[in-house]
Design an enzyme around this catalytic site. Structure first.
Site, PDB file in Angstrom:
ATOM      1  N   ASP A  15       0.837  -1.207   0.000  1.00  0.00           N
ATOM      2  CA  ASP A  15       0.000   0.000   0.000  1.00  0.00           C
ATOM      3  C   ASP A  15       0.872   1.258   0.000  1.00  0.00           C
ATOM      4  O   ASP A  15       1.991   1.253   0.516  1.00  0.00           O
ATOM      5  CB  ASP A  15      -0.898  -0.023   1.247  1.00  0.00           C
ATOM      6  N   HIS A  32       2.204   3.625  -9.057  1.00  0.00           N
ATOM      7  CA  HIS A  32       2.044   2.196  -9.362  1.00  0.00           C
ATOM      8  C   HIS A  32       3.261   1.689 -10.143  1.00  0.00           C
ATOM      9  O   HIS A  32       3.719   0.574  -9.925  1.00  0.00           O
ATOM     10  CB  HIS A  32       0.753   1.960 -10.149  1.00  0.00           C
ATOM     11  N   LEU A 126      10.907 -20.365  -4.790  1.00  0.00           N
ATOM     12  CA  LEU A 126       9.890 -19.470  -4.229  1.00  0.00           C
ATOM     13  C   LEU A 126       8.535 -19.680  -4.912  1.00  0.00           C
ATOM     14  O   LEU A 126       8.436 -19.706  -6.139  1.00  0.00           O
ATOM     15  CB  LEU A 126      10.323 -18.011  -4.453  1.00  0.00           C
TER      16      LEU A 126
END
Ligand code: IPE
Ligand code: IPE
Ligand code: MG
Length: 248
Positions: A15, A32, A126
């Site tokens: 955020d 963004h 991962l």
């Protein structure tokens, strides 16, 4: 009781992109875009650090409420990220999976997601899960709906039965969240992994997501390693000094 140096499953609410941009007099889109660079850094660092599973909140089901130009730019950036990063993820043995609803995604984004998932499907390093059009309440409600069929003649439900139905991942290397990080200064979950965070260690930081880097992830992991996880039990007493002496 458990204290472990490395969280197996880290989840991040990424955020603060908009505020990061606003503070610089830039459009939200620039935030963004800068956020994508943080994603790349953090994913690579998590993979190097040996984290098994990383779940990133990229777009919530409530984010459809944003202006359509912002929504479009987010999906454009997602496609660019997948185009540029899929081969790198595959080369480092990572496996990418998108969680959330797929039926409302723009067609081009959906096909980019499916290509990346296919290209990385054999990864054993991962496990990178990206939450897009994700709502934890929606996921729980849908799993509950399907659970009714799966139960068959048994008329019994428990967290142990329901949990795997909710976490539809077949590799089972994710499961419950160990460490939840939220950047951007807010202290809320915003409908993210509500079930999976039942015993997550929570870490809120004022850093905006575009500022979050490798050292912030290291600091979060170090903080986690000092937490004592009790899962409802009581701490084990430290061995008494005189009993150790008595044994010698
Ligand atoms: C998070 O940053 C990214 C998404 C929700 C897609 P925000 O866009 O929510 O940034 P702030 O909270 O407005 O600063
Ligand atoms: C949560 O951030 C969603 C993502 C980070 C993708 P929001 O910015 O949408 O959350 P609220 O509206 O502040 O709760
Ligand atoms: Mg926000």
């Amino acid at each position: 009781m458990q204290s472990s140096a490395l969280p197996k499953h880290v989840a991040i609410i990424m955020d603060g992109n908009g505020r990061w941009a606003a503070r610089r007099g830039l459009p939200r889109m620039a935030g963004h875009r800068a956020g994508i660079a943080s994603v790349r850094r953090v994913v690579e660092h998590a993979s190097d650090a040996g984290i098994r599973c990383l779940t990133l909140y990229a777009f919530s089901s409530d984010n459809w409420r944003r202006p359509s130009a912002e929504v479009q730019s987010i999906f454009w950036l997602l496609r660019a990220f997948l185009r540029l990063q899929t081969a790198r993820l595959r080369d480092r043995g990572a496996r990418l999976e998108v969680i959330g609803r797929r039926d409302r995604l723009p067609a081009a984004a959906l096909s980019a997601i499916e290509n990346s998932e296919r290209a990385t499907a054999d990864g054993t390093g991962l496990h990178l899960r990206v939450a897009i059009d994700y709502s934890s309440r929606d996921a729980i409600a849908r799993a509950a709906f399907h659970a009714a069929d799966a139960l068959g003649p048994r008329r019994f439900m428990s967290p142990d039965l329901f949990g795997p139905m909710l976490m539809r991942s077949l590799t089972a290397d994710c499961g419950d969240v160990d460490l939840l990080i939220r950047t951007g200064g807010e202290k809320r979950l915003s409908d993210f992994l509500l079930w999976e965070c039942a015993y997550a260690e929570l870490l809120f930081t004022d850093r905006m997501w575009p500022e979050f880097d490798e050292s912030d992830l290291d600091a979060a992991i170090a903080d986690f390693s000092h937490r004592q996880r009790r899962f409802g039990a009581v701490p084990e007493p430290a061995p008494a000094l005189n009993s150790a002496v008595a044994c010698t």
